[in-house]
Write a protein that holds these residues in place. Structure first.
Motif, mmCIF file in Angstrom:
data_model
loop_
_atom_site.group_PDB
_atom_site.id
_atom_site.type_symbol
_atom_site.label_atom_id
_atom_site.label_comp_id
_atom_site.label_asym_id
_atom_site.label_seq_id
_atom_site.Cartn_x
_atom_site.Cartn_y
_atom_site.Cartn_z
ATOM 1 N N VAL A 49 37.827 -12.319 -1.562
ATOM 2 C CA VAL A 49 37.983 -13.083 -2.802
ATOM 3 C C VAL A 49 36.637 -13.269 -3.489
ATOM 4 N N ALA A 50 35.591 -13.547 -2.713
ATOM 5 C CA ALA A 50 34.258 -13.719 -3.281
ATOM 6 C C ALA A 50 33.766 -12.420 -3.923
ATOM 7 N N PHE A 52 35.562 -10.150 -5.336
ATOM 8 C CA PHE A 52 36.284 -9.984 -6.595
ATOM 9 C C PHE A 52 35.561 -10.720 -7.717
ATOM 10 N N PHE A 53 35.206 -11.978 -7.477
ATOM 11 C CA PHE A 53 34.523 -12.759 -8.502
ATOM 12 C C PHE A 53 33.072 -12.328 -8.672
ATOM 13 N N LEU A 54 32.433 -11.871 -7.602
ATOM 14 C CA LEU A 54 31.051 -11.421 -7.682
ATOM 15 C C LEU A 54 30.910 -10.224 -8.617
ATOM 16 N N PHE A 56 32.694 -9.508 -11.268
ATOM 17 C CA PHE A 56 32.773 -9.938 -12.663
ATOM 18 C C PHE A 56 31.577 -10.798 -13.059
ATOM 19 N N TRP A 57 31.041 -11.570 -12.126
ATOM 20 C CA TRP A 57 29.841 -12.356 -12.406
ATOM 21 C C TRP A 57 28.657 -11.428 -12.681
#
Length: 68
Positions: A49-50, A52-54, A56-57
């Protein structure tokens, strides 16, 4: 469609495919890792999950740096 839009669409499709396949196999991976350690299985899920967001960040930071 401009080349910039096309490359962004291709990148989005690749990310969707990679994370989609990853999400499909995540329960199987977690069960396999969970046989060794339940904590490690939880860490695998958190890392997925991290990540996935990493992605886009990092893309947002990259676009913000290029705009300046």
């Amino acid at each position: 469609m401009t080349p910039e839009n096309r490359s962004a669409a291709i990148a989005a499709a690749v990310l969707l495919a990679v994370f989609g396949v990853g999400a499909y196999y995540l329960p199987t991976i977690m069960i396999a890792v969970g046989n060794l350690s339940t904590v490690a299985a939880g860490i695998v899920a958190i890392l997925f999950v991290a990540a996935f967001f990493l992605v886009f960040w990092l893309r947002g930071r990259s676009r913000r740096d290029n705009r300046d």
